[in-house]
Design a protein around this motif. Sequence first.
Motif, PDB file in Angstrom:
ATOM      1  N   PHE A 700       9.364  -2.945  -6.826  1.00  0.00           N
ATOM      2  CA  PHE A 700       9.195  -3.388  -5.437  1.00  0.00           C
ATOM      3  C   PHE A 700       7.838  -2.917  -4.911  1.00  0.00           C
ATOM      4  CE2 PHE A 700      13.717  -2.860  -6.232  1.00  0.00           C
ATOM      5  CZ  PHE A 700      14.250  -4.039  -5.770  1.00  0.00           C
ATOM      6  N   TYR A 701       7.350  -3.604  -3.881  1.00  0.00           N
ATOM      7  CA  TYR A 701       6.091  -3.180  -3.283  1.00  0.00           C
ATOM      8  C   TYR A 701       6.100  -3.470  -1.782  1.00  0.00           C
ATOM      9  CZ  TYR A 701       4.756  -8.147  -3.426  1.00  0.00           C
ATOM     10  OH  TYR A 701       4.712  -9.504  -3.247  1.00  0.00           O
ATOM     11  N   VAL A 702       5.316  -2.656  -1.053  1.00  0.00           N
ATOM     12  CA  VAL A 702       5.057  -2.879   0.369  1.00  0.00           C
ATOM     13  C   VAL A 702       3.545  -2.905   0.535  1.00  0.00           C
ATOM     14  CG1 VAL A 702       5.305  -1.981   2.709  1.00  0.00           C
ATOM     15  CG2 VAL A 702       7.192  -1.743   1.082  1.00  0.00           C
ATOM     16  N   ARG A 703       3.014  -4.027   1.015  1.00  0.00           N
ATOM     17  CA  ARG A 703       1.562  -4.212   1.099  1.00  0.00           C
ATOM     18  C   ARG A 703       1.179  -4.445   2.559  1.00  0.00           C
ATOM     19  NH1 ARG A 703       0.990  -8.210  -2.502  1.00  0.00           N
ATOM     20  NH2 ARG A 703       0.567  -6.713  -4.176  1.00  0.00           N
ATOM     21  N   ASP A 704       0.034  -3.880   2.969  1.00  0.00           N
ATOM     22  CA  ASP A 704      -0.439  -4.104   4.343  1.00  0.00           C
ATOM     23  C   ASP A 704      -1.948  -4.319   4.334  1.00  0.00           C
ATOM     24  OD1 ASP A 704      -1.995  -1.538   4.908  1.00  0.00           O
ATOM     25  OD2 ASP A 704      -0.050  -0.677   4.393  1.00  0.00           O
ATOM     26  N   ASN A 705      -2.477  -4.761   5.457  1.00  0.00           N
ATOM     27  CA  ASN A 705      -3.924  -4.982   5.604  1.00  0.00           C
ATOM     28  C   ASN A 705      -4.537  -3.949   6.547  1.00  0.00           C
ATOM     29  OD1 ASN A 705      -2.737  -5.895   7.958  1.00  0.00           O
ATOM     30  ND2 ASN A 705      -4.206  -7.566   8.273  1.00  0.00           N
ATOM     31  N   GLY A 706      -4.021  -2.711   6.470  1.00  0.00           N
ATOM     32  CA  GLY A 706      -4.458  -1.664   7.377  1.00  0.00           C
ATOM     33  C   GLY A 706      -5.710  -0.938   6.917  1.00  0.00           C
ATOM     34  N   VAL A 707      -5.793   0.339   7.290  1.00  0.00           N
ATOM     35  CA  VAL A 707      -7.026   1.100   7.054  1.00  0.00           C
ATOM     36  C   VAL A 707      -7.222   1.464   5.586  1.00  0.00           C
ATOM     37  CG1 VAL A 707      -7.035   2.074   9.359  1.00  0.00           C
ATOM     38  CG2 VAL A 707      -5.833   3.290   7.539  1.00  0.00           C
ATOM     39  N   GLY A 708      -6.139   1.440   4.777  1.00  0.00           N
ATOM     40  CA  GLY A 708      -6.268   1.743   3.367  1.00  0.00           C
ATOM     41  C   GLY A 708      -6.623   3.196   3.097  1.00  0.00           C
ATOM     42  N   PHE A 709      -7.078   3.467   1.876  1.00  0.00           N
ATOM     43  CA  PHE A 709      -7.466   4.833   1.503  1.00  0.00           C
ATOM     44  C   PHE A 709      -8.382   4.775   0.296  1.00  0.00           C
ATOM     45  CE2 PHE A 709      -3.535   3.869  -0.764  1.00  0.00           C
ATOM     46  CZ  PHE A 709      -3.831   4.238  -2.069  1.00  0.00           C
ATOM     47  N   ASP A 710      -9.063   5.878   0.068  1.00  0.00           N
ATOM     48  CA  ASP A 710      -9.970   6.008  -1.072  1.00  0.00           C
ATOM     49  C   ASP A 710      -9.150   6.369  -2.308  1.00  0.00           C
ATOM     50  OD1 ASP A 710     -11.890   6.671  -2.958  1.00  0.00           O
ATOM     51  OD2 ASP A 710     -13.184   7.698  -1.522  1.00  0.00           O
ATOM     52  N   MET A 711      -9.245   5.555  -3.364  1.00  0.00           N
ATOM     53  CA  MET A 711      -8.456   5.797  -4.576  1.00  0.00           C
ATOM     54  C   MET A 711      -8.795   7.125  -5.237  1.00  0.00           C
ATOM     55  SD  MET A 711      -6.118   3.582  -5.242  1.00  0.00           S
ATOM     56  CE  MET A 711      -5.831   3.709  -7.019  1.00  0.00           C
ATOM     57  N   ALA A 712      -9.934   7.723  -4.866  1.00  0.00           N
ATOM     58  CA  ALA A 712     -10.266   9.029  -5.435  1.00  0.00           C
ATOM     59  C   ALA A 712      -9.257  10.087  -5.019  1.00  0.00           C
ATOM     60  CB  ALA A 712     -11.675   9.447  -4.996  1.00  0.00           C
ATOM     61  N   TYR A 713      -8.527   9.836  -3.910  1.00  0.00           N
ATOM     62  CA  TYR A 713      -7.564  10.814  -3.401  1.00  0.00           C
ATOM     63  C   TYR A 713      -6.124  10.340  -3.573  1.00  0.00           C
ATOM     64  CZ  TYR A 713     -11.843  12.478  -1.220  1.00  0.00           C
ATOM     65  OH  TYR A 713     -13.110  12.937  -1.008  1.00  0.00           O
ATOM     66  N   VAL A 714      -5.908   9.354  -4.448  1.00  0.00           N
ATOM     67  CA  VAL A 714      -4.564   8.804  -4.599  1.00  0.00           C
ATOM     68  C   VAL A 714      -3.574   9.865  -5.074  1.00  0.00           C
ATOM     69  CG1 VAL A 714      -4.886   8.069  -7.003  1.00  0.00           C
ATOM     70  CG2 VAL A 714      -3.278   6.831  -5.498  1.00  0.00           C
ATOM     71  N   GLY A 715      -4.062  10.865  -5.791  1.00  0.00           N
ATOM     72  CA  GLY A 715      -3.162  11.908  -6.295  1.00  0.00           C
ATOM     73  C   GLY A 715      -2.541  12.746  -5.206  1.00  0.00           C
ATOM     74  N   LYS A 716      -3.119  12.725  -3.995  1.00  0.00           N
ATOM     75  CA  LYS A 716      -2.590  13.535  -2.889  1.00  0.00           C
ATOM     76  C   LYS A 716      -1.496  12.824  -2.099  1.00  0.00           C
ATOM     77  CE  LYS A 716      -6.553  16.480  -1.751  1.00  0.00           C
ATOM     78  NZ  LYS A 716      -7.421  16.932  -0.641  1.00  0.00           N
ATOM     79  N   LEU A 717      -1.382  11.511  -2.253  1.00  0.00           N
ATOM     80  CA  LEU A 717      -0.562  10.733  -1.344  1.00  0.00           C
ATOM     81  C   LEU A 717       0.894  11.186  -1.284  1.00  0.00           C
ATOM     82  CD1 LEU A 717      -1.705   7.031  -1.747  1.00  0.00           C
ATOM     83  CD2 LEU A 717      -1.746   8.402   0.302  1.00  0.00           C
ATOM     84  N   PHE A 718       1.461  11.475  -2.435  1.00  0.00           N
ATOM     85  CA  PHE A 718       2.896  11.745  -2.476  1.00  0.00           C
ATOM     86  C   PHE A 718       3.214  13.239  -2.472  1.00  0.00           C
ATOM     87  CE2 PHE A 718       2.394   7.516  -4.266  1.00  0.00           C
ATOM     88  CZ  PHE A 718       3.373   6.795  -3.597  1.00  0.00           C
ATOM     89  N   GLY A 719       2.216  14.082  -2.152  1.00  0.00           N
ATOM     90  CA  GLY A 719       2.457  15.513  -2.092  1.00  0.00           C
ATOM     91  C   GLY A 719       2.906  15.949  -0.705  1.00  0.00           C
ATOM     92  N   VAL A 720       3.649  17.055  -0.657  1.00  0.00           N
ATOM     93  CA  VAL A 720       4.107  17.590   0.624  1.00  0.00           C
ATOM     94  C   VAL A 720       2.908  18.071   1.432  1.00  0.00           C
ATOM     95  CG1 VAL A 720       5.606  19.271   1.767  1.00  0.00           C
ATOM     96  CG2 VAL A 720       6.272  18.281  -0.429  1.00  0.00           C
ATOM     97  N   PHE A 721       2.858  17.714   2.727  1.00  0.00           N
ATOM     98  CA  PHE A 721       1.799  18.097   3.668  1.00  0.00           C
ATOM     99  C   PHE A 721       0.433  17.517   3.293  1.00  0.00           C
ATOM    100  CE2 PHE A 721       4.594  22.020   3.838  1.00  0.00           C
ATOM    101  CZ  PHE A 721       5.320  21.554   4.925  1.00  0.00           C
TER     102      PHE A 721
END
Length: 774
Positions: A700-721
């Motif tokens: 499944f996926y959820v896609r939006d056209n919002g502000v996005g993020f830099d893929m260099a920091y993708v490893g932080k997305l699912f971490g606590v805080f």
Amino acid sequence: MVPHEPRFGASGAHGLSSATQTQHGAELTACDREPIHILGTLQPHGFLLAGEGADLRIVQASANVPDRPGRLAARIHGQPLGAAFPEIGSAAASDLAAQSGREGANYVRTLTLNTVDGPRSYDLAVHQSSGLTILELEEVASETASAHSLDALYPLLNAFVEGLHTATTAEELCALLAADIRHITGFDRALVYRFDRDWNGTVVAEDGNGVLPSYLDLRFPASDIPAQARELYRRNRLRIIPDAGYEPVPIVPKLTPSTGAPLDLSQSVLRSVSPVHVEYMRNMGTMASMSVSILVDGALWGLISCHNKAPRQVPLRARNACDFLTRIFALQLAAKERGALAEQRLHLGAIQARLLGFMAEEDQFVDGLLNHPEDVLALTGANGAAIVTAEHCRLLGTTPAERQVRGIYDWLSVHHGGEPVYMTDALSAEHPPARSFADLASGLVAISISQKYASYVLWFRPEVVQTVKWGGNPTKVATQDPTGGPDRLHPRKSFEIWKETVQGRSLPWSAPEVDAAKDLRSAVLGIVLRRAEELAALSEELQRSNKELEAFSYSVSHDLRAPFRHIVGYSELLRSREGDRLSDKGRHYVDTIIEAAFSAGTLVDNLLTFSQMGRNSLNRVSGDMNQLVEEVRRKVARDVQAERVIRWQIGSLGRVYADPVMLRLVVENLLSNAVKYTRDRPEAVIEVGREPDRDAEAVFYVRDNGVGFDMAYVGKLFGVFQRLHRVEEFEGTGIGLANVRRIVERHGGRTWAEGNLGQGATFHFTLPVRGGAQ
């Protein structure tokens, strides 16, 4: 030396030759036996009273007790405390009773004594020692007392606690602590000093004003702080020497009348220090020092060590504030270390589970290891491995030659044959032939995989040559006594950087890595004896480790909820009932308190939810994913401003087999994020879809056209805080996506994300296709 108790500057440091260590063994043993807790003298910046019995009859006192009008100090022995010092007896009797059962010297209050030289202010501390009540009164100037009042210290304490939330590593925590401790005390230099497993110490953080030289990254030998001094650090967390040039004050009488023994000053705040240490401080160019012990789970982790070029007194209340900061630091540090260890254990446990599966599938379990060398090496973070029996020697990865491995096998069989696990990071120190292949095997972990025959699994790590920077030459030798007496050790006179190249050592093996090797041994023996039982045992161990971490997180977050609610509740009462009497600035302050406490309470609630995700059982049922998404979409849309335009594109999602409550939280987090991060778009486009199933997974996926993020920091997305946007831009606590990952992984799925700055983001998650899902 960086810390603060007796230091002898002798050898015995990790990495020094055995000959050097032997040369000074006797001197070091003598240092370890020095009775520094019963020296019988005090530092002169305060005085001491020892009371006995219910009326605290004074049986011992320091020789510097001040004379007071009508009460000569020479006549206080034998008098009840209340008669000799009415100010203490009447004003602090209840406080003394409350403190009597607590460990260590505890600050009671600041009081004023009338002396023949006029009124004097003293900080009163009390503790128990061998049935006696020890009262210590430390003189404090009135101007410093106000500068270190609770009102003055509170902003610093509050800022420190706030800073803990932004510190993501142990190094950042240590740097924050050093800076705040120096700010509170005003010392020229504050250091965070960490012990290694051999009790050598390294300065891992420092804050200074440039008056004293930097000691950052310098190492000091274990012999600088003997064993009995380390024990005193553990028992007595706070120590200060305001003036290294002090004249010791004796205790009168020297021996306690009722016991005939010297007074034990282990917990004393005024206790004298070893003359050798005073000499050491002078050699360092410091005339004042203070230390605060860092205890993690009751063990001495390290020290906060402060130094000043000139004499400096820090009031007891300020020192207690430093102790308070250090305790908070230790709790945060312990939580981070436990979390890191638990995460590593879970990672290694997953590798071990795969290895167990591979071994269970083979007729010969060894083939399950040989056919999967990457997992065998990853289990302990090794570069090479070997499986050795009397008949065979199989090599994996980068290893010594077979004959050299055979030599290790023979040596282990003779010298460590009865040990189930053997571990070293300096193999050549115990097995000299290993020097010829140190670049391949300086570190060794060996497990015996047979209870009857000599059979081993060996893991190897290569040599890591290090240049260790010592704070002065650690091989200081004993000095001949010119009077013909016995040689004695003198502290170092130079603290210039002294470099030593340490060879023959690998990176150390971590406790989870060694435990993983032990668990593998148990599993191998279990396969040989009971092939059907070892997977269950592994699962139980992994669940126990995970539950310990979850229980810790749950307990902390649960206990923090009530204080934040009280802050919000009482602040709102203040605003509603006393608001008319507050100035505009005062009302602003109250509003700020309410907002901050409410945000903190929300953070705690989210953290509690996060911890519960691992505690609640899964109740899976088959359900319609489109129906669930539509219900969540309506709920999220109710909170959207009326002027916003959102175009929803929801495809055919089919059915899933999952816990509906937890899955609803996943969808709610993802849709809420999509709404939040598209609010600056004229038209927000949010798409929810399902990709073609693959490998028995629904994607499944959820896609939006919002502000996005830099893929260099993708490893932080699912971490606590972990947040990639400032709170001022987008509100949130940084726990939502961590909840998403935890829930999905508990279902056996995966999560990942893709995005570009300014172009939107796509979040994917998978669920296993089974049990009626379509």
